[in-house]
Write an enzyme that holds these catalytic residues in place. Sequence first.
Site, short mmCIF file in Angstrom:
data_model
loop_
_atom_site.label_atom_id
_atom_site.label_comp_id
_atom_site.label_asym_id
_atom_site.label_seq_id
_atom_site.Cartn_x
_atom_site.Cartn_y
_atom_site.Cartn_z
N LYS A 282 11.93 -6.52 -4.02
CA LYS A 282 11.84 -7.16 -2.53
C LYS A 282 12.53 -8.66 -2.82
CE LYS A 282 7.83 -5.78 0.25
NZ LYS A 282 6.76 -6.28 0.88
N GLU A 361 -6.84 3.41 7.92
CA GLU A 361 -7.65 2.98 9.07
C GLU A 361 -8.82 3.88 9.32
OE1 GLU A 361 -3.36 1.61 9.80
OE2 GLU A 361 -4.14 3.41 9.42
N ARG A 389 -5.64 4.31 15.51
CA ARG A 389 -5.29 5.49 14.72
C ARG A 389 -6.95 5.76 13.73
NH1 ARG A 389 -0.53 3.80 10.71
NH2 ARG A 389 0.33 5.95 11.13
#
Length: 612
Positions: A282, A361, A389
């Site tokens: 990253k 979730e 969700r």
Amino acid sequence: MTTPMDSLLAQINSPDDLRKLDKAQLPLLADEIRALIVDSVQQTGGHISSNLGVTELTLALHYVYNTPDDRFVWDVGHQSYVHKILTGRRDRMDSMRQAGGLSGFPKRSESPYDTFGVGHSSTSISAALGMAIASKAAGSNRRAVAIIGDGAITAGQAYEALAHAGDLDANLLVILNDNEMSISKNVGGMSNYLARILSGKFYASAREGSKKVLENIPSAWEIARRAEEHVKGMVVPGTLFEEMGFNYIGPIDGHDLNTLIPTLSNLRERKGPQFLHIVTKKGKGFEPAEQQPGKYHGVSPANSSKPSGPTYTHVFGQWLCDMAAESKDLMAITPAMCDGSGLNTFSELYPDRYFDVGIAEQHSVTLAAGIACEGKKPVVAIYSTFLQRAYDQLIHDVALQKLPVLFAIDRSGLVGADGATHAGSFDLSYLRCIPNIVVMAPADENECRQMLTTGYRHNGPAAVRYPRGVGIGATIETELTAIEIGKAQLKRQGNKIAILAFGSMVQPALDAAAIVDATVVNMRFVKPLDTSLIDQIAVSHELIITIEENAMLGGAGSAIAEYLISQANSTLISIMGLPDKFIDHGEHKQQLADCGLDSDGIIDTVNKHFTA
């Protein structure tokens, strides 16, 4: 945003232009793209680290594949900026996340190269598999590629899709972008070499040929199959994906174009489900982002002002620590949003009571239900748009059983530059229809703290929904004080007109009321409603206006209208809220104004119905 005319990037207006370049030119192009991303994103806000990390991968994909006929699905999509630059949107990067400008995520209406709209994680494999199935049914040789990160692949949907894809022969490539070194450290020259060999035609044909011969000798085939798995397992961590039916290749260096391009070229010719594992860094190429990838994951525009006070997220984080000090039964749960939901300090102070379940979730809600069954007090910190969700778990596992789970729902209402994919536009609508749950919306920071305390001490499901960013600057008390459930608050006494406001709309209502001489009620509770006060207001006023930063359809205003109808009350009522459409990205204040949810909009509504 202009690009120097003598640069390679100035020549790239589509992937067709990219494919005309010599491979030796691609590293220089990668450098130019990184410079553009760093410059543009620091001006507009957005994601830096993740995009710098996939620069070479994106170049290699568009260099090898025939886009847009071949389909790319970017998981979550916040790493799609390089893709946008290469697909004709380079000169619009300075409009990213601005009203009328480029979306911060892939968006089908924005470009034919954006094959699937995304903003939530872990959908890419399902979508790309659907595209591959449809292509096969149409007799097409089109390829479908899902690019998913090592965080997004933790979600259950990703594994559901992998399990299904492995049972089919659809031409699907899944690329796992491992940028946290969380799966493997097995990267280097030997690994890259093996990837090229294992993805090539010779290995594939030899493997298939020997399979056909040995299948007639079951015991010999089983020995050979296990031997191959063990040999691959010594150099690659792909046994899981092989067992799911994929041909696993990798891990390889995701910044090495000399490995990426031939490996992708080989895999594009392979039939059936393929899995390529790459490792990237990253923030690659920009030292501040390399050193602090989390800080540069999402950045604010360079000219943006700092919040003048604590955000609602900060208020929640402080309350959580204070309540944990008082109550040893408190346990906090988040689906991969520790920083975003304000749990950093809590996680350090109470590591044994902190649970980050990853991008899961559904699991987070049922986990909370299980904890509550054993007498503990779980708090689920979750964004409004992510709680969607886990709706079945909220109903079936928590509300149906009347379990004392507190939902701290951040990012409710509109969210500015993140746009429709992250806007919490529907939580009041989808929460208020569920039995047994208490639903609250604070008007300011201190009331948020009080409501969190109220919900935590309530012996049943409770939800506190609060907006992104700072509040009105209310003084925050240090005590942990609860309020009476279902009790609204009269904020201003006016004449003839009453504004029943929920949460973030209380202050605009007060501003407008000072001009039109209206009564203002801070409703506080969406469920249960303060029906006693509503009855009083209906008798003493000629016009009732409800206002909420939530969809009008089925929201808090609808609840009041339904109640008044049930009482055969004929008082004129006007419901204000978010319209029946998705609100595009832009500046939050302007979004509200466009929806009529500011003081001017309230005054306009009053004037349409009633002249004081």
